[in-house]
Write an enzyme that holds these catalytic residues in place. Structure first.
Site, short mmCIF file in Angstrom:
data_model
loop_
_atom_site.label_atom_id
_atom_site.label_comp_id
_atom_site.label_asym_id
_atom_site.label_seq_id
_atom_site.Cartn_x
_atom_site.Cartn_y
_atom_site.Cartn_z
N HIS A 199 0.85 -1.19 0.00
CA HIS A 199 0.00 0.00 0.00
C HIS A 199 0.88 1.23 0.00
O HIS A 199 1.94 1.26 0.62
CB HIS A 199 -0.90 0.01 1.24
CG HIS A 199 -1.36 1.38 1.64
ND1 HIS A 199 -0.74 2.10 2.65
CD2 HIS A 199 -2.36 2.17 1.17
CE1 HIS A 199 -1.35 3.27 2.78
NE2 HIS A 199 -2.33 3.34 1.90
N ASN A 229 0.24 5.72 -0.17
CA ASN A 229 -0.66 6.86 -0.32
C ASN A 229 0.11 8.14 -0.03
O ASN A 229 0.88 8.19 0.93
CB ASN A 229 -1.84 6.74 0.65
CG ASN A 229 -2.60 8.05 0.79
OD1 ASN A 229 -2.32 8.85 1.67
ND2 ASN A 229 -3.57 8.25 -0.07
N THR A 230 -0.04 9.15 -0.88
CA THR A 230 0.45 10.48 -0.55
C THR A 230 -0.64 11.48 -0.91
O THR A 230 -1.42 11.27 -1.84
CB THR A 230 1.76 10.83 -1.29
OG1 THR A 230 1.65 10.50 -2.68
CG2 THR A 230 2.94 10.08 -0.69
N ARG A 231 -0.67 12.58 -0.17
CA ARG A 231 -1.78 13.52 -0.32
C ARG A 231 -1.35 14.92 0.09
O ARG A 231 -0.35 15.11 0.79
CB ARG A 231 -2.96 13.07 0.54
CG ARG A 231 -2.60 12.88 2.01
CD ARG A 231 -3.65 12.11 2.78
NE ARG A 231 -3.22 11.85 4.15
CZ ARG A 231 -2.51 10.78 4.51
NH1 ARG A 231 -2.18 9.87 3.61
NH2 ARG A 231 -2.14 10.61 5.76
N HIS A 255 12.34 -1.19 3.54
CA HIS A 255 12.73 -0.23 4.57
C HIS A 255 14.02 0.52 4.20
O HIS A 255 14.14 1.72 4.48
CB HIS A 255 12.89 -0.95 5.91
CG HIS A 255 11.60 -1.18 6.62
ND1 HIS A 255 11.03 -0.25 7.46
CD2 HIS A 255 10.74 -2.25 6.61
CE1 HIS A 255 9.90 -0.71 7.95
NE2 HIS A 255 9.70 -1.93 7.44
N HIS A 308 -7.62 -5.28 18.20
CA HIS A 308 -8.39 -6.46 18.61
C HIS A 308 -7.68 -7.76 18.28
O HIS A 308 -8.03 -8.82 18.81
CB HIS A 308 -9.79 -6.43 17.97
CG HIS A 308 -9.79 -6.55 16.48
ND1 HIS A 308 -9.57 -5.46 15.66
CD2 HIS A 308 -9.98 -7.61 15.66
CE1 HIS A 308 -9.64 -5.85 14.40
NE2 HIS A 308 -9.87 -7.15 14.37
#
Length: 303
Positions: A135, A137-139, A173, A203
């Site tokens: 995954h 994501n950048t915004r 990494h 959980h």
């Protein structure tokens, strides 16, 4: 003080000095970059998929545009094949006003709820259980008006292998660390720690995968440098993930190993539906439901 609290405190201390024209130029630059990155990722993934296939029939991403009633819209790009069981690369630019119950959760939007946001989101679920899911994501967000206006970047990337894969984790990494260290020695340890905490499933009392980096409320009074960092994060993710896929895509697997992949995906679903802020943001701001839930795998089991 927690990392998140430090970032928010710094964001609230920033002084907004951009003219509307300058800000609009920045918005256009970021939106354009996300489209360019989307194209680079889709082309790279299509090459992997079609080089693996023993067929003259090429598989490509299918693109679907959508419009948001409150303002803006985006494009969903998805591909299903033999390597990528399902991969989505979404871009969007949306604007308008947050709901009254949601605006107090977003810096700068408390008074009038005004926001503008653009971003890219990538989620890949692989057919081979020895190729990790990933995954990224950048915004870029702008909230409020005048002296109350806030601007910041956010994003990151993480890797979710089904089986322990130290080499893949090291590639992922190490590349992110090299990217972070170009800008500050503090970025990688801080953003890695933030990622580990963010992608924890309470959980289940376990992390979703092997982490990566995660950052939000990212603003250092040097917009050009911050934007450069965000661009490098996207490129680092792509380079790392392509290397990881190519090193594992031909590995043989059996039905039992495939079943373990499907069980692992259940954890992915649980996190995204219960805790992921991107999912909550998309649904709370009237985003396209299909785009928001693009991260859901095509097949999953719980046991």
């Amino acid at each position: 003080m927690a990392i998140k609290e430090e970032m928010i405190e710094k964001l609230f201390k920033q002084k907004y000095e951009d003219s509307e024209n300058l800000l609009n130029n920045k918005k256009e630059m970021v939106s354009k970059w996300f489209k360019e990155l989307r194209n680079q990722i889709c082309e790279s993934f299509e090459n992997i998929e079609n080089n693996f296939r023993d067929s003259d029939i090429k598989i490509n991403f299918e693109k679907k545009s959508w419009n948001r009633d409150g303002g803006g819209g985006g494009t969903i790009s998805t591909m299903r094949g033999n390597v990528f069981e399902k991969v989505g690369v979404n871009i969007s630019t949306v604007y308008g006003e947050f709901s009254k119950e949601f605006r107090n959760q977003i810096p700068g939007a408390e008074k009038n709820g005004k926001f503008w946001a653009t971003g890219i989101s990538v989620v890949s679920h692989m057919n081979n259980p020895f190729v990790p899911a990933a995954h990224m994501n950048t915004r870029f967000l702008v909230t409020g008006e005048g002296d109350e206006r806030k601007i910041w970047f956010g994003g990151g990337g993480d890797l979710t292998p089904t089986f322990l894969d130290n080499e893949a984790s090291k590639i992922f990494h190490s590349n992110f660390k090299l990217t972070c260290d170009k800008y500050s020695d503090s970025y990688y340890p801080n953003f890695k720690s933030w990622c580990d905490k963010y992608f924890y499933i309470p959980h289940r009392q376990e992390t979703r995968g092997v982490g990566g980096i995660f950052f939000d409320y990212f603003y250092n009074n040097n917009w050009d440098r911050d934007f450069s960092f965000v661009k490098d994060v996207g490129k680092s993710f792509l380079n790392s993930y392509v290397e990881i896929i190519n090193g594992r895509v031909h590995k043989k697997f059996n039905e039992s190993e495939r079943k373990k992949l499907l069980i692992k995906r259940g954890r992915y679903v649980e996190f995204n539906l219960l805790y992921d802020r991107g999912t909550i943001f998309g649904l709370k701001t009237g985003g396209n439901t299909e785009a928001v839930l693009m991260s859901m795998p095509p097949e999953v089991i719980w046991q």
